[in-house]
Design a protein around this motif. Structure first.
Motif, mmCIF file in Angstrom:
data_model
loop_
_atom_site.group_PDB
_atom_site.id
_atom_site.type_symbol
_atom_site.label_atom_id
_atom_site.label_comp_id
_atom_site.label_asym_id
_atom_site.label_seq_id
_atom_site.Cartn_x
_atom_site.Cartn_y
_atom_site.Cartn_z
ATOM 1 N N PRO A 67 29.580 42.796 39.720
ATOM 2 C CA PRO A 67 30.547 42.030 40.515
ATOM 3 C C PRO A 67 31.651 42.947 41.026
ATOM 4 C CG PRO A 67 30.917 41.673 38.177
ATOM 5 C CD PRO A 67 29.640 42.455 38.290
ATOM 6 N N CYS A 68 32.336 42.521 42.083
ATOM 7 C CA CYS A 68 33.409 43.365 42.618
ATOM 8 C C CYS A 68 34.710 43.174 41.850
ATOM 9 C CB CYS A 68 33.610 43.108 44.107
ATOM 10 S SG CYS A 68 34.277 41.491 44.529
ATOM 11 N N LEU A 69 34.795 42.118 41.010
ATOM 12 C CA LEU A 69 35.999 41.889 40.206
ATOM 13 C C LEU A 69 35.662 40.889 39.107
ATOM 14 C CD1 LEU A 69 39.646 41.608 41.332
ATOM 15 C CD2 LEU A 69 38.719 39.717 39.989
ATOM 16 N N VAL A 70 36.345 41.033 37.957
ATOM 17 C CA VAL A 70 36.183 40.107 36.834
ATOM 18 C C VAL A 70 37.521 39.440 36.541
ATOM 19 C CG1 VAL A 70 35.631 39.886 34.373
ATOM 20 C CG2 VAL A 70 34.330 41.477 35.809
ATOM 21 N N VAL A 71 37.491 38.122 36.352
ATOM 22 C CA VAL A 71 38.651 37.372 35.861
ATOM 23 C C VAL A 71 38.329 36.999 34.422
ATOM 24 C CG1 VAL A 71 40.116 35.350 36.149
ATOM 25 C CG2 VAL A 71 39.134 36.475 38.163
ATOM 26 N N LEU A 72 39.121 37.496 33.471
ATOM 27 C CA LEU A 72 38.786 37.381 32.050
ATOM 28 C C LEU A 72 39.909 36.705 31.282
ATOM 29 C CD1 LEU A 72 36.829 38.209 29.717
ATOM 30 C CD2 LEU A 72 38.154 40.333 29.549
#
Length: 248
Positions: A67-72
């Motif tokens: 993915p181009c970004l992770v929200v964790l």
């Protein structure tokens, strides 16, 4: 890690906006109702998304789907966000936004020190998440980041491959550490104040702090200096800031 608009096929929901494709976002928060709303907002502006509530699944998907970004989420099971963040960055240097409640402020601080690109307080407005995602990706894609490789004092910084080696051995850096070192390497010998470094590397991030610059410089020295207590590469100019010594 090169940012890409290509969307993996592994269960990502594609953008609902025809003709607009901005890449895939992985959301790993243990509150499905919140993540579904956030995913919908991101899809409205052109992102494809996948939501999970299990941290180990998130780690696997980062490695397999890029993915181009992770929200964790800081409380994402089974280990919590800080440990999951370590595991994610051990596999791929992906931009990451950490979501934490006020009661988990310690996790937020540790996460930022480990290289989170930004953080959000929980609960959050989905529109704010979209704005933070867009800001992080803008910073990571700024023109000039991918300059030619530079070698200084046995340290090679290759912005195009996002790779750092020390005497031929690869050095593991967090995304923020890499961006800081890469920025300094583009201007060897020039002294930058902490504020100038914040503007260049942190941009409009909500986690801007001069202390963050000090912490990241110290962590870089631990990884690339022969003797971090007597640095020869990343030099402190007292009263002025830091510089990368061209003849280290």
């Amino acid at each position: 890690m090169a940012l890409t608009s290509e969307v993996p096929d592994a269960g990502y929901r594609r953008s609902v906006t025809p003709g607009l494709e901005r890449g895939a976002i992985l959301i790993a928060i243990d509150e499905p109702s919140l993540t579904d709303v956030a995913a919908g907002q991101l899809e409205d502006v052109g992102f494809s998304t996948r939501t999970v509530t299990d941290g180990y699944e998130a780690v696997r998907l980062v490695a397999e789907t890029s993915p181009c970004l992770v929200v964790l989420g800081a409380s994402t099971p089974p280990t919590g966000g800080v440990e999951l963040m370590r595991r994610i960055h051990a596999r791929r240097q992906v931009p990451l936004i950490l979501v934490a409640t006020e009661s988990r402020a310690a996790d937020r601080i540790v996460g930022l020190r480990l290289g989170a690109d930004d953080y959000l307080g929980e609960p959050f407005a989905p529109a704010e998440l979209v704005a933070r995602v867009e800001a992080v990706l803008r910073r990571r894609a700024r023109p000039g980041r991918r300059s030619a490789a530079v070698t200084i004092g046995g340290v090679e910084i290759d912005p195009a491959r996002e790779r750092v080696t020390l005497d031929g051995r690869q050095v593991k850096l967090t995304p923020r550490e890499f961006e800081l070192l890469s920025f300094m390497a583009q201007h060897p010998g020039r002294t930058f104040s902490r504020v100038e470094i914040l503007d260049a590397v942190w941009g409009d991030s909500s986690c801007r702090s001069e202390v963050s610059v000090t912490v990241h410089v110290r962590r870089l020295r631990m990884k690339v200096e022969e003797d971090p207590s007597a640095p020869r590469l990343l030099e402190t100019r007292r009263g002025f800031g830091y510089r990368l010594v061209p003849s280290a």
